[in-house]
Design an enzyme around this catalytic site. Sequence first.
Site, PDB file in Angstrom:
ATOM      1  N   CYS A 101      -4.208   0.629  -2.436  1.00 21.82           N
ATOM      2  CA  CYS A 101      -4.057  -0.615  -1.658  1.00 21.82           C
ATOM      3  C   CYS A 101      -2.969  -1.498  -2.267  1.00 21.82           C
ATOM      4  O   CYS A 101      -2.688  -1.444  -3.472  1.00 21.82           O
ATOM      5  CB  CYS A 101      -5.355  -1.404  -1.644  1.00 21.82           C
ATOM      6  SG  CYS A 101      -6.692  -0.649  -0.728  1.00 21.82           S
ATOM      7  N   GLU A 150      -3.127  -4.639  -2.914  1.00 21.17           N
ATOM      8  CA  GLU A 150      -3.655  -5.560  -3.932  1.00 21.17           C
ATOM      9  C   GLU A 150      -3.672  -4.896  -5.304  1.00 21.17           C
ATOM     10  O   GLU A 150      -3.244  -5.479  -6.305  1.00 21.17           O
ATOM     11  CB  GLU A 150      -5.081  -5.998  -3.579  1.00 21.17           C
ATOM     12  CG  GLU A 150      -5.187  -6.798  -2.288  1.00 21.17           C
ATOM     13  CD  GLU A 150      -5.485  -5.937  -1.074  1.00 21.17           C
ATOM     14  OE1 GLU A 150      -4.910  -4.835  -0.964  1.00 21.17           O
ATOM     15  OE2 GLU A 150      -6.281  -6.371  -0.219  1.00 21.17           O
ATOM     16  N   ASN A 170       0.846  -1.203   0.000  1.00 24.16           N
ATOM     17  CA  ASN A 170       0.000   0.000   0.000  1.00 24.16           C
ATOM     18  C   ASN A 170       0.876   1.246   0.000  1.00 24.16           C
ATOM     19  O   ASN A 170       1.964   1.269   0.592  1.00 24.16           O
ATOM     20  CB  ASN A 170      -1.006  -0.007   1.157  1.00 24.16           C
ATOM     21  CG  ASN A 170      -0.382  -0.112   2.533  1.00 24.16           C
ATOM     22  OD1 ASN A 170       0.681  -0.710   2.712  1.00 24.16           O
ATOM     23  ND2 ASN A 170      -1.037   0.454   3.512  1.00 24.16           N
ATOM     24  N   GLU A 185       0.424   5.358   0.604  1.00 27.12           N
ATOM     25  CA  GLU A 185      -0.513   6.404   1.043  1.00 27.12           C
ATOM     26  C   GLU A 185      -0.075   7.780   0.565  1.00 27.12           C
ATOM     27  O   GLU A 185       0.977   7.945  -0.063  1.00 27.12           O
ATOM     28  CB  GLU A 185      -0.631   6.344   2.570  1.00 27.12           C
ATOM     29  CG  GLU A 185      -1.193   4.998   3.019  1.00 27.12           C
ATOM     30  CD  GLU A 185      -1.429   4.890   4.518  1.00 27.12           C
ATOM     31  OE1 GLU A 185      -0.880   5.711   5.288  1.00 27.12           O
ATOM     32  OE2 GLU A 185      -2.165   3.957   4.900  1.00 27.12           O
TER      33      GLU A 185
END
Length: 136
Positions: free
Chosen positions: A56, A58, A45, A47
């Site tokens: 994310c 994934e 992830n 940010e």
Amino acid sequence: MNKKLRNELIARANHAKETSYSPYSQFRVGAAVLTDDGTIFEGCNVENASYGLAICAERNAIFQAAHAGKRKITAVAVTSDEKTFITPCGACRQVIAEFADGSTDIILSTKEGKSKIVKFEKIFPTPPKLEKLKKK
Ligand code: THU
């Protein structure tokens, strides 16, 4: 999915977690996706100070696979520092659906080494079908 491959995917997700950029949530996530030719791609992830722009783990891993020209995902492993399993968010499920089918293995694992596999159809049983937007 055999045990060796499952463990390798979990190890790769854990490896990806190490580079998580999560200074705002302190919630590290790592993911690894397996494509139909046996290649594994990692993602963490990432940010942003504009919170909503976080990506994310994934989706990061899936986009790396897409960038490498892969179009079929057969497994997704995800891990965090939690004691309980975390599962892909709604946005990630939609993105997984683009490159996966119901039989894709979603491998959930914890920091303490617990893991379980669920079929993608179980966590996303009714992906929207946009008939007008046929793939070419
Ligand atoms: N996050 C993921 O990367 N994957 C998930 O499945 C759940 C949430 C990230 C987004 C954000 O950076 C942090 O975890 C807290 O929500």
